[in-house]
Design a protein around this motif. Structure first.
Motif, short mmCIF file in Angstrom:
data_model
loop_
_atom_site.label_atom_id
_atom_site.label_comp_id
_atom_site.label_asym_id
_atom_site.label_seq_id
_atom_site.Cartn_x
_atom_site.Cartn_y
_atom_site.Cartn_z
N LYS A 72 0.83 -1.21 0.00
CA LYS A 72 0.00 0.00 0.00
C LYS A 72 0.86 1.25 0.00
CE LYS A 72 -3.55 -2.47 2.60
NZ LYS A 72 -4.33 -2.54 3.87
N MET A 73 1.95 1.21 0.73
CA MET A 73 2.84 2.36 0.76
C MET A 73 3.51 2.57 -0.60
SD MET A 73 4.68 2.24 4.49
CE MET A 73 3.76 2.68 5.97
N GLN A 74 3.86 1.48 -1.26
CA GLN A 74 4.48 1.60 -2.57
C GLN A 74 3.50 2.15 -3.60
OE1 GLN A 74 6.13 -2.24 -3.49
NE2 GLN A 74 7.88 -1.99 -2.12
N ILE A 75 2.24 1.76 -3.50
CA ILE A 75 1.23 2.30 -4.40
C ILE A 75 1.07 3.80 -4.17
CG2 ILE A 75 -1.23 2.29 -4.94
CD1 ILE A 75 -1.24 -0.72 -4.34
N ALA A 76 1.03 4.19 -2.90
CA ALA A 76 0.94 5.62 -2.58
C ALA A 76 2.18 6.37 -3.07
CB ALA A 76 0.76 5.81 -1.07
N ALA A 94 10.71 20.75 1.92
CA ALA A 94 10.86 19.42 1.33
C ALA A 94 11.52 18.46 2.31
CB ALA A 94 11.67 19.51 0.04
N LEU A 95 12.54 18.94 3.02
CA LEU A 95 13.22 18.10 4.01
C LEU A 95 12.29 17.74 5.15
CD1 LEU A 95 15.85 16.79 5.02
CD2 LEU A 95 16.41 18.98 6.12
N ALA A 96 11.49 18.69 5.61
CA ALA A 96 10.53 18.42 6.67
C ALA A 96 9.52 17.36 6.24
CB ALA A 96 9.81 19.71 7.08
N THR A 97 9.07 17.45 4.98
CA THR A 97 8.13 16.45 4.45
C THR A 97 8.76 15.07 4.41
OG1 THR A 97 7.13 18.17 3.07
CG2 THR A 97 6.63 15.88 2.51
N LEU A 98 10.01 15.01 3.96
CA LEU A 98 10.71 13.74 3.87
C LEU A 98 10.92 13.13 5.25
CD1 LEU A 98 12.18 11.72 2.05
CD2 LEU A 98 14.23 13.13 2.26
N ILE A 99 11.31 13.93 6.23
CA ILE A 99 11.54 13.43 7.59
C ILE A 99 10.23 12.97 8.21
CG2 ILE A 99 12.23 14.11 9.92
CD1 ILE A 99 14.30 15.95 8.66
N TYR A 100 9.18 13.75 8.03
CA TYR A 100 7.87 13.38 8.59
C TYR A 100 7.38 12.06 8.01
CZ TYR A 100 3.07 13.98 10.24
OH TYR A 100 1.84 13.81 10.86
N CYS A 101 7.53 11.91 6.70
CA CYS A 101 7.12 10.68 6.04
C CYS A 101 7.96 9.51 6.52
CB CYS A 101 7.23 10.83 4.52
SG CYS A 101 6.71 9.38 3.58
N GLY A 102 9.28 9.71 6.66
CA GLY A 102 10.15 8.64 7.11
C GLY A 102 9.79 8.16 8.51
N LYS A 103 9.53 9.10 9.41
CA LYS A 103 9.14 8.73 10.77
C LYS A 103 7.80 8.00 10.78
CE LYS A 103 11.64 12.35 13.29
NZ LYS A 103 11.52 13.51 14.21
N VAL A 113 6.46 6.19 8.33
CA VAL A 113 6.63 4.85 7.77
C VAL A 113 7.32 3.94 8.77
CG1 VAL A 113 7.82 3.51 5.98
CG2 VAL A 113 6.62 5.63 5.38
N PHE A 114 8.36 4.44 9.41
CA PHE A 114 9.08 3.63 10.40
C PHE A 114 8.16 3.24 11.56
CE2 PHE A 114 11.62 3.29 14.30
CZ PHE A 114 12.51 2.29 13.93
N ARG A 115 7.36 4.17 12.02
CA ARG A 115 6.44 3.87 13.11
C ARG A 115 5.40 2.84 12.69
NH1 ARG A 115 4.93 8.56 13.73
NH2 ARG A 115 2.93 8.53 12.63
N SER A 116 4.86 2.98 11.48
CA SER A 116 3.84 2.05 11.00
C SER A 116 4.41 0.65 10.84
CB SER A 116 3.26 2.55 9.67
OG SER A 116 2.65 3.81 9.82
N VAL A 175 3.36 -2.76 12.87
CA VAL A 175 2.92 -3.97 12.17
C VAL A 175 3.76 -5.17 12.60
CG1 VAL A 175 2.85 -5.09 9.92
CG2 VAL A 175 1.94 -2.80 10.19
N GLN A 176 5.05 -4.97 12.69
CA GLN A 176 5.92 -6.07 13.09
C GLN A 176 5.63 -6.52 14.52
OE1 GLN A 176 9.91 -4.67 12.47
NE2 GLN A 176 9.80 -4.85 10.25
N SER A 177 5.30 -5.59 15.38
CA SER A 177 5.03 -5.96 16.77
C SER A 177 3.69 -6.66 16.91
CB SER A 177 5.05 -4.70 17.66
OG SER A 177 4.04 -3.79 17.25
#
Length: 251
Positions: free
Chosen positions: A114-118, A225-234, A236-239, A243-245
């Motif tokens: 789903k993330m790759q589609i987005a 742009a950097l703020a958007t990238l960091i926000y998205c990275g955090k 995704v990492f949290r999600s 899921v793994q847990s």
């Protein structure tokens, strides 16, 4: 030399997008289809917006500076509405794909799918912006000289366009991932983050109308742009951690 410069400007604007396409999207036909469809959709959106505003042009920024503000605001509102419609269409497609997977005894879409589609949809938005606002202007860059504007004499106009296009490619690509997750989970913070960032980035381009404004506006745009990238990275990492847990794949 000018041919090399023109190619360089194009690679500045769309080189990272090409690398992202090669690394993540080119191996999956469905993601390629998503990217192409998204690019065409956003190009049509930009063409419609330009046609609507064509009736009000030309106008002078010194006399009608507010017009640029209204132009950007209406374009962003329209694009965010299209983003929500795109999400609605994606949700219907997701249900169709999951139902088909159930019928053929295959696994449903994982969170990473789903993330790759987005991501592919967002990259399509970024590519459309880059093609519309940068590549369409680069033809003179292959000529015998370059071009400067009075408001930004510190760097060529084509370099300014390429750098702004790259910033918006980053913003649009990763904003789509944030928006899709926000819509899916009814997360108001994620839902509001995307249009606010879009609006701030759009308004920052008005700084270029001031004398020497490109030297201030472009760095500020890259901070967004950097703020958007960091926000998205955090996000995704949290999600993925959640899921793994939980050993689940819901989004």
């Amino acid at each position: 030399m000018t041919v090399a410069a023109g190619i360089g400007y194009a690679l500045i604007a769309l080189g990272p997008a090409l690398a992202l396409f090669t690394a993540l999207i080119s191996t999956k036909p469905f993601l390629i289809l998503t990217l192409v469809s998204s690019t065409l959709l956003w190009l049509i959106t930009l063409i419609v917006l330009s046609a609507l505003w064509r009736a009000f042009l030309p106008f002078q920024a010194t006399q009608f500076g507010w017009s640029y503000f209204i132009l950007i605001l209406t374009c962003i509102v329209f694009q965010e509405a299209v983003r929500f419609l795109l999400w609605t269409a994606y949700r219907k497609l997701e249900h169709v794909l999951n139902d088909f997977a159930d019928r053929v005894s295959k696994p449903r879409l994982y969170l990473t799918d789903k993330m790759q589609i987005a991501l592919a949809g967002g990259l399509g938005h970024g590519l459309a912006h880059g093609v519309f606002f940068c590549l369409s202007l680069l033809t003179p860059a292959f000529g015998p000289a370059t071009f400067y504007v009075q408001k930004c004499s510190q760097m060529p106009f084509f370099l300014v366009s390429a750098m702004i296009a790259l910033a918006f490619v980053i913003i649009h690509t990763f904003s789509m991932v944030i928006a899709f997750k926000g819509f899916a989970e009814q997360n108001k913070v994620d839902q509001l983050f995307v249009p606010i960032v879009h609006l701030v980035a759009g308004m920052l381009t008005l700084v270029n109308l001031a004398s020497g404004g490109c030297m201030i506006g472009i760095p500020m745009l890259y901070l967004v742009a950097l703020a958007t990238l960091i926000y998205c990275g955090k996000m995704v990492f949290r999600s993925l951690t959640e899921v793994q847990s939980s050993q689940g794949n819901s989004w």
